[in-house]
Scaffold this active site. Sequence first.
Site, PDB file in Angstrom:
ATOM      1  N   HIS A 100      78.476  51.131  13.917  1.00  0.00           N
ATOM      2  CA  HIS A 100      79.828  52.069  14.135  1.00  0.00           C
ATOM      3  C   HIS A 100      79.493  53.450  14.789  1.00  0.00           C
ATOM      4  O   HIS A 100      79.987  54.322  16.026  1.00  0.00           O
ATOM      5  CB  HIS A 100      80.388  52.313  13.076  1.00  0.00           C
ATOM      6  CG  HIS A 100      81.159  53.630  12.765  1.00  0.00           C
ATOM      7  ND1 HIS A 100      82.276  52.941  13.247  1.00  0.00           N
ATOM      8  CD2 HIS A 100      81.206  54.904  12.516  1.00  0.00           C
ATOM      9  CE1 HIS A 100      83.253  54.026  13.001  1.00  0.00           C
ATOM     10  NE2 HIS A 100      82.429  54.923  12.528  1.00  0.00           N
ATOM     11  N   GLU A 101      77.989  53.648  13.714  1.00  0.00           N
ATOM     12  CA  GLU A 101      77.766  54.882  15.230  1.00  0.00           C
ATOM     13  C   GLU A 101      77.608  54.909  16.411  1.00  0.00           C
ATOM     14  O   GLU A 101      77.715  56.038  17.352  1.00  0.00           O
ATOM     15  CB  GLU A 101      76.336  56.121  13.854  1.00  0.00           C
ATOM     16  CG  GLU A 101      76.808  56.421  12.727  1.00  0.00           C
ATOM     17  CD  GLU A 101      78.019  56.850  12.679  1.00  0.00           C
ATOM     18  OE1 GLU A 101      78.229  57.669  13.758  1.00  0.00           O
ATOM     19  OE2 GLU A 101      79.019  57.038  11.514  1.00  0.00           O
ATOM     20  N   HIS A 104      80.365  55.696  18.138  1.00  0.00           N
ATOM     21  CA  HIS A 104      80.904  56.434  19.288  1.00  0.00           C
ATOM     22  C   HIS A 104      79.589  56.987  20.225  1.00  0.00           C
ATOM     23  O   HIS A 104      80.250  57.617  21.250  1.00  0.00           O
ATOM     24  CB  HIS A 104      80.575  58.123  18.055  1.00  0.00           C
ATOM     25  CG  HIS A 104      81.195  57.644  16.498  1.00  0.00           C
ATOM     26  ND1 HIS A 104      82.896  57.381  17.160  1.00  0.00           N
ATOM     27  CD2 HIS A 104      81.735  57.634  14.984  1.00  0.00           C
ATOM     28  CE1 HIS A 104      83.337  57.387  16.099  1.00  0.00           C
ATOM     29  NE2 HIS A 104      82.387  57.489  14.790  1.00  0.00           N
ATOM     30  N   HIS A 108      81.376  58.459  23.435  1.00  0.00           N
ATOM     31  CA  HIS A 108      80.629  59.635  24.431  1.00  0.00           C
ATOM     32  C   HIS A 108      80.495  59.486  25.912  1.00  0.00           C
ATOM     33  O   HIS A 108      80.787  60.145  27.015  1.00  0.00           O
ATOM     34  CB  HIS A 108      79.752  60.341  23.362  1.00  0.00           C
ATOM     35  CG  HIS A 108      79.366  61.825  24.544  1.00  0.00           C
ATOM     36  ND1 HIS A 108      77.810  62.317  24.068  1.00  0.00           N
ATOM     37  CD2 HIS A 108      79.750  62.804  24.592  1.00  0.00           C
ATOM     38  CE1 HIS A 108      78.121  63.819  23.898  1.00  0.00           C
ATOM     39  NE2 HIS A 108      79.556  63.836  24.621  1.00  0.00           N
TER      40      HIS A 108
END
Length: 228
Positions: A100-101, A104, A108
């Site tokens: 999940h991270e 991100h 970006h």
Amino acid sequence: MSVIFDSSFIILILALIISLFAQHKINSTFNKYLQINSINGYTGAQVARMLLDYNGLYDIPVEIISGKLSDHYDPSNKVMRLSQDVFYGASIASIGVAAHETGHAIQHKENYVPLSLRNSIVPVVNLSSNLSWILFILGMFLGWSGLFRLGILLFTAVVLFQLITLPVEFDASRRALNILENKSILSNDELAGAKSVLSAAAMTYVAAALMAISQLLRLILISNRSRD
């Protein structure tokens, strides 16, 4: 007029109950799948590194951070920070959170619009979230409705931030589950477990948005009452 005040208070209580339930749900679901190791035996840190490299993000380090469920991607410093349970853990929960991270980080890289918008208003939100309550209190004690309404206007930025956060988090989870499936990092059964963890985490963001909206509605109702 008491009906308006009571109704606004009920709105806040309902949002608080939902928030408490969401927090319980993520803790219980995370702890459940934290005890179930994946067949492949990868740790969260290893999965994060693999997925980052797969997406050409070789320059993003994966660091360990203290706390539970404190995992996050820092877009300002381009660093992924994973909690000890996730960094060292080889569980379904650890892998799901790490992916999940990574989602991100990919957002970006791709300049995902909701993420860019959220990052751009962070300084404003940090200021308005603190200043708004100061204005609320001063407005109530001094009887200056203008200060109270200005506080409401500033708090609107907090609500906007919470609403923008929802698509950011949902999209990161979608990316995570897709890449875990496509790279065969988790089996179908394990993928279902990771989805449960990420869905429970998403509920906390929905609850946070509801709480912010409820607080804003309550403040608006109180402001209207003071003018009557």
